[in-house]
Design a protein around this motif. Structure first.
Motif, PDB file in Angstrom:
ATOM      1  N   ILE A   1      40.777  52.153  28.675  1.00 32.45           N
ATOM      2  CA  ILE A   1      40.751  52.523  30.088  1.00 32.45           C
ATOM      3  C   ILE A   1      39.359  52.343  30.685  1.00 32.45           C
ATOM      4  O   ILE A   1      39.182  51.688  31.715  1.00 32.45           O
ATOM      5  N   TYR A   2      38.354  52.927  30.042  1.00 31.07           N
ATOM      6  CA  TYR A   2      37.012  52.976  30.633  1.00 31.07           C
ATOM      7  C   TYR A   2      36.233  51.672  30.514  1.00 31.07           C
ATOM      8  O   TYR A   2      35.313  51.421  31.305  1.00 31.07           O
ATOM      9  N   ASP A   3      36.578  50.858  29.526  1.00 25.39           N
ATOM     10  CA  ASP A   3      35.809  49.632  29.307  1.00 25.39           C
ATOM     11  C   ASP A   3      36.622  48.368  29.580  1.00 25.39           C
ATOM     12  O   ASP A   3      36.232  47.541  30.396  1.00 25.39           O
ATOM     13  N   PHE A   4      37.772  48.225  28.906  1.00 25.84           N
ATOM     14  CA  PHE A   4      38.519  46.979  29.039  1.00 25.84           C
ATOM     15  C   PHE A   4      39.149  46.823  30.426  1.00 25.84           C
ATOM     16  O   PHE A   4      38.969  45.793  31.079  1.00 25.84           O
ATOM     17  N   ILE A   5      39.890  47.833  30.869  1.00 26.33           N
ATOM     18  CA  ILE A   5      40.540  47.746  32.181  1.00 26.33           C
ATOM     19  C   ILE A   5      39.488  47.592  33.287  1.00 26.33           C
ATOM     20  O   ILE A   5      39.596  46.716  34.156  1.00 26.33           O
ATOM     21  N   VAL A   6      38.466  48.441  33.252  1.00 29.67           N
ATOM     22  CA  VAL A   6      37.397  48.379  34.250  1.00 29.67           C
ATOM     23  C   VAL A   6      36.732  47.006  34.233  1.00 29.67           C
ATOM     24  O   VAL A   6      36.488  46.392  35.286  1.00 29.67           O
ATOM     25  N   PHE A   7      36.442  46.494  33.041  1.00 31.33           N
ATOM     26  CA  PHE A   7      35.737  45.222  32.899  1.00 31.33           C
ATOM     27  C   PHE A   7      36.521  44.071  33.520  1.00 31.33           C
ATOM     28  O   PHE A   7      35.994  43.288  34.324  1.00 31.33           O
ATOM     29  N   PHE A   8      37.807  43.960  33.179  1.00 30.87           N
ATOM     30  CA  PHE A   8      38.582  42.808  33.646  1.00 30.87           C
ATOM     31  C   PHE A   8      38.904  42.901  35.140  1.00 30.87           C
ATOM     32  O   PHE A   8      38.990  41.872  35.821  1.00 30.87           O
ATOM     33  N   ILE A   9      39.050  44.109  35.654  1.00 28.89           N
ATOM     34  CA  ILE A   9      39.272  44.245  37.098  1.00 28.89           C
ATOM     35  C   ILE A   9      37.995  43.886  37.857  1.00 28.89           C
ATOM     36  O   ILE A   9      38.042  43.203  38.895  1.00 28.89           O
ATOM     37  N   VAL A  10      36.854  44.329  37.367  1.00 23.77           N
ATOM     38  CA  VAL A  10      35.576  43.967  37.979  1.00 23.77           C
ATOM     39  C   VAL A  10      35.385  42.457  37.950  1.00 23.77           C
ATOM     40  O   VAL A  10      34.987  41.837  38.948  1.00 23.77           O
ATOM     41  N   LEU A  11      35.678  41.843  36.799  1.00 21.77           N
ATOM     42  CA  LEU A  11      35.530  40.389  36.696  1.00 21.77           C
ATOM     43  C   LEU A  11      36.401  39.666  37.716  1.00 21.77           C
ATOM     44  O   LEU A  11      35.955  38.730  38.398  1.00 21.77           O
ATOM     45  N   ALA A  12      37.671  40.092  37.792  1.00 26.58           N
ATOM     46  CA  ALA A  12      38.596  39.439  38.717  1.00 26.58           C
ATOM     47  C   ALA A  12      38.119  39.598  40.162  1.00 26.58           C
ATOM     48  O   ALA A  12      38.090  38.628  40.943  1.00 26.58           O
ATOM     49  N   GLY A  13      37.726  40.837  40.527  1.00 30.05           N
ATOM     50  CA  GLY A  13      37.267  41.095  41.892  1.00 30.05           C
ATOM     51  C   GLY A  13      36.008  40.330  42.234  1.00 30.05           C
ATOM     52  O   GLY A  13      35.901  39.725  43.322  1.00 30.05           O
ATOM     53  N   VAL A  14      35.048  40.347  41.326  1.00 27.81           N
ATOM     54  CA  VAL A  14      33.778  39.651  41.557  1.00 27.81           C
ATOM     55  C   VAL A  14      34.015  38.149  41.684  1.00 27.81           C
ATOM     56  O   VAL A  14      33.425  37.480  42.557  1.00 27.81           O
ATOM     57  N   PHE A  15      34.861  37.597  40.849  1.00 26.71           N
ATOM     58  CA  PHE A  15      35.132  36.154  40.896  1.00 26.71           C
ATOM     59  C   PHE A  15      35.767  35.764  42.231  1.00 26.71           C
ATOM     60  O   PHE A  15      35.396  34.736  42.835  1.00 26.71           O
ATOM     61  N   ILE A  16      36.689  36.577  42.718  1.00 33.03           N
ATOM     62  CA  ILE A  16      37.337  36.287  44.007  1.00 33.03           C
ATOM     63  C   ILE A  16      36.309  36.294  45.144  1.00 33.03           C
ATOM     64  O   ILE A  16      36.276  35.393  45.997  1.00 33.03           O
ATOM     65  N   VAL A  17      35.459  37.324  45.163  1.00 30.71           N
ATOM     66  CA  VAL A  17      34.461  37.435  46.224  1.00 30.71           C
ATOM     67  C   VAL A  17      33.428  36.318  46.118  1.00 30.71           C
ATOM     68  O   VAL A  17      33.051  35.692  47.131  1.00 30.71           O
ATOM     69  N   LEU A  18      32.940  36.039  44.911  1.00 31.85           N
ATOM     70  CA  LEU A  18      31.922  34.997  44.732  1.00 31.85           C
ATOM     71  C   LEU A  18      32.460  33.622  45.103  1.00 31.85           C
ATOM     72  O   LEU A  18      31.705  32.759  45.589  1.00 31.85           O
ATOM     73  N   THR A  19      33.736  33.387  44.850  1.00 28.42           N
ATOM     74  CA  THR A  19      34.331  32.097  45.213  1.00 28.42           C
ATOM     75  C   THR A  19      34.233  31.877  46.715  1.00 28.42           C
ATOM     76  O   THR A  19      33.987  30.753  47.189  1.00 28.42           O
ATOM     77  N   ARG A  20      34.389  32.953  47.481  1.00 32.55           N
ATOM     78  CA  ARG A  20      34.270  32.846  48.938  1.00 32.55           C
ATOM     79  C   ARG A  20      32.822  32.688  49.389  1.00 32.55           C
ATOM     80  O   ARG A  20      32.521  31.970  50.330  1.00 32.55           O
ATOM     81  N   GLU A  21      31.893  33.363  48.658  1.00 31.35           N
ATOM     82  CA  GLU A  21      30.487  33.348  49.062  1.00 31.35           C
ATOM     83  C   GLU A  21      29.750  32.097  48.560  1.00 31.35           C
ATOM     84  O   GLU A  21      28.932  31.522  49.277  1.00 31.35           O
ATOM     85  N   SER A  22      30.008  31.706  47.301  1.00 26.54           N
ATOM     86  CA  SER A  22      29.329  30.530  46.730  1.00 26.54           C
ATOM     87  C   SER A  22      30.132  30.015  45.549  1.00 26.54           C
ATOM     88  O   SER A  22      30.153  30.623  44.477  1.00 26.54           O
ATOM     89  N   ARG A  23      30.810  28.892  45.749  1.00 23.77           N
ATOM     90  CA  ARG A  23      31.682  28.370  44.694  1.00 23.77           C
ATOM     91  C   ARG A  23      30.908  27.940  43.455  1.00 23.77           C
ATOM     92  O   ARG A  23      31.381  28.088  42.341  1.00 23.77           O
ATOM     93  N   ILE A  24      29.706  27.383  43.643  1.00 26.72           N
ATOM     94  CA  ILE A  24      28.934  26.910  42.496  1.00 26.72           C
ATOM     95  C   ILE A  24      28.518  28.068  41.605  1.00 26.72           C
ATOM     96  O   ILE A  24      28.581  27.995  40.376  1.00 26.72           O
ATOM     97  N   ILE A  25      28.113  29.188  42.236  1.00 22.92           N
ATOM     98  CA  ILE A  25      27.724  30.367  41.444  1.00 22.92           C
ATOM     99  C   ILE A  25      28.949  30.977  40.762  1.00 22.92           C
ATOM    100  O   ILE A  25      28.887  31.388  39.598  1.00 22.92           O
TER     101      ILE A  25
END
Length: 586
Positions: free
Chosen positions: A144-168
């Motif tokens: 709960i505290y590490d795996f779920i949090v980690f993969f949700i953060v990754l997914a969210g960050v990737f979605i936002v970064l794709t909009r802000e800077s695709r290369i990054i």
């Protein structure tokens, strides 16, 4: 090696009992992570973009700036409320599942056969069971505290970064996949060291239980130094195995640090380059850096959590292996209704041998009529105790059959079979519980008056009434607070209370003095009325008045008859009798 499918095979059914709570916990923690780690930094980025523009624009946008602040405050409040609700559900769920796992582990261990317990240290079983439950707690916390949090953060960050800077975002996702793959590879390599460490830990616990359970022998034989040295060998091996596991974990940590340093430096350089080219805003730089701090923290936690997760899985393996054991003695799939009420016992063409030993009984035949009192004697290894073990289904015959009132004992459940047999072993079996509970163990609904009555008949009330707490006195582990004779009298009282058609005594008066034995023999006369009685005797004076005495030698009946008839035959029984009455041990 182990598989997670085996772990889930036993853990998930217990979790599924509280499935609704489990899924609600996942949803709440996911929402909280999205709000706190994704949206709040995103709104903070918007505030930075406003602040970094011209003074006139900032004045014009002051109202929207405050709106953004209030939104961030609102998200923070909602996040706090969600996490408090989630934490409450999380704790309730985990506590309930731990209880279920404890009960399940106890049941799975208890269902094993007599042979399993004879070959396994009780102390190591306790350690494995405790470690199994503790490992689940660790694994669920990590999930709960590490795996779920980690993969949700990754997914969210990737979605936002794709909009802000695709290369990054592209560099970010490639590096994440590479990082997880490499760390997972090394963590799997560490598993073998964790399993060896857990195995040795169980051996150490078993050794402790073995020594402390036989502490009298250690003291009587002045073996303290020897046992300390011997225990030191076990702990030294434990140190070596722990060192290998822990130092390998240290190498994984170092490798993680190097990987994190590389990605930090690379993305920081790329952000500055893009900002100089005016391809990203100041707010975007702050957003990406904030996300990087969050992601790298979660990534570091993920690597350590994965190591601990695999370690916990290794700790569970020993218990899972026990769950996978098929007991030597199984109840029939469709058991017959118990029809054993008179006590006619028939051994027909019985062959039996222990797995690692020679044959004990060879084409053994014996019929005991209802209400008949039979004594069984013979030299050590003749098969006396084997007969009682087979009748109680502690072992199964290799071939042939054993019936009670015409019903094969293998066609009923073990509990039903043992419900018609009262057994008093040579070494009394007592729990560290009040004396009254030990006496009433065979009849849980017995009244206190019934317990006292049988205690008086067994001459146990004579010493119980003088104890500080009387019948509420705790007897100590395995009855250590009582003398051998006192333990035996408690065991005899327990057998008296269990009113069943068959009574088996394995030298049940061996620990009594002559006076107490005389009283007990009188009590047995009343107890034996209307019952089929089997008495395994080493001291022949205890079976003189049996209806029939059977003499065993190498798994065969070589003589049988009354005490007087066997003496007149002047055979093996007479020889045993003469040795004992002449002052020699058989």
């Amino acid at each position: 090696m182990f598989s997670f499918s085996k772990i889930l095979k036993y853990v998930w059914p217990q979790m599924r009992k509280y499935g609704k709570s489990f899924y609600v916990i996942l949803v709440l923690y996911s929402i909280r992570v999205v709000l706190f780690s994704i949206f709040i930094p995103l709104y903070f980025k918007k505030i930075i973009d406003v602040l970094s523009r011209s003074d006139s624009y900032r004045i014009a946008s002051s109202q929207s700036l405050f709106d953004l602040v209030f939104i961030m405050i609102g998200l923070s409040v909602v996040s706090i409320i969600i996490i408090r609700i989630g934490k409450f559900l999380f704790l309730a769920f985990e506590i309930n599942v731990i209880r279920e796992l404890r009960n399940f582990s106890f049941q799975k261990i208890e269902q094993n056969s007599h042979t399993f317990f004879a070959n396994t240290f009780a102390g190591s079983l306790v350690t494995k069971s405790r470690r199994f439950v503790g490992a689940f707690e660790n694994m669920f916390d990590i999930f709960i505290y590490d795996f779920i949090v980690f993969f949700i953060v990754l997914a969210g960050v990737f979605i936002v970064l794709t909009r802000e800077s695709r290369i990054i975002s592209l560099v970010f996702i490639i590096w994440i996949i590479l990082y997880i793959s490499i760390v997972s590879f090394f963590v799997k390599k560490k598993v073998k060291y964790d399993m060896l460490e857990a195995e040795q830990d169980s051996k150490i616990s078993g050794r402790i239980a073995d020594v402390f359970g036989n502490i009298s022998a250690v003291k009587f034989f002045s073996a303290r130094d020897r046992e300390v040295d011997s225990f030191g060998v076990y702990t030294e091996e434990g140190r070596k195995r722990s060192r290998k596991a822990w130092f390998f974990g240290g190498k994984i940590d170092l490798f993680q640090q190097i990987l994190i340093f590389i990605v930090q430096s690379t993305i920081l350089y790329m952000m500055i380059s893009l900002w100089v080219k005016n391809e990203i805003s100041t707010g975007t730089v702050v957003l990406i850096q904030t996300y990087m701090v969050i992601v790298l923290e979660k990534l570091w936690n993920f690597g350590n959590a994965l190591t601990k997760f695999m370690k916990s899985a290794s700790d569970m393996k020993e218990m899972i292996d026990i769950f996978e054991i098929v007991p030597d003695i199984l109840d029939p799939k469709n058991p017959e209704v118990l029809q054993m009420s008179k006590g006619r016992i028939v051994f027909e063409n019985v062959f039996f041998k222990y797995k690692l030993g020679d044959g004990v009984l060879n084409d053994f035949n014996l019929e005991i009529a209802p209400g008949e009192r039979v004594g069984i004697v013979g030299h050590s290894g003749a098969g006396k105790t084997t007969i009682t073990g087979l009748l109680l289904r502690l072992h199964d015959v290799s071939s042939g059959s054993i019936t009670i009132d015409g019903q094969d004992i293998r066609n009923v459940t073990q509990d039903d079979l043992r419900s018609v047999v009262s057994y008093v072993p040579q070494e009394p079996i007592l729990f560290h519980r009040p004396i009254s509970e030990n006496i009433g163990y065979g009849k849980p609904d017995a009244t206190f008056e019934e317990i006292v009555d049988v205690a008086k008949k067994a001459h146990a009330d004579e010493f119980i009434s003088h104890l500080y707490q009387g019948y509420d006195t705790l007897v100590g582990e395995r009855g250590v607070k009582l003398s051998g004779g006192e333990r035996q009298r408690v065991a005899i009282a327990r057998a008296m209370l269990k009113d069943v058609p068959i009574l088996m005594l394995d030298e049940a008066t061996s620990s009594l003095d002559s006076v107490s034995e005389h009283y007990i023999q009188d009590a047995f006369k009343e107890l034996m009325k209307g019952k089929t009685v089997i008495v395994v005797a080493h001291r022949l004076s205890t079976i003189q008045k049996m209806d029939r005495i059977i003499v065993l030698d190498k798994g065969q009946i070589v003589e049988q008859g009354t005490h007087k008839e066997l003496l007149e035959k002047n055979g093996m029984y007479a020889n045993l009798w003469n040795h004992q009455t002449g002052g020699f041990l058989n």
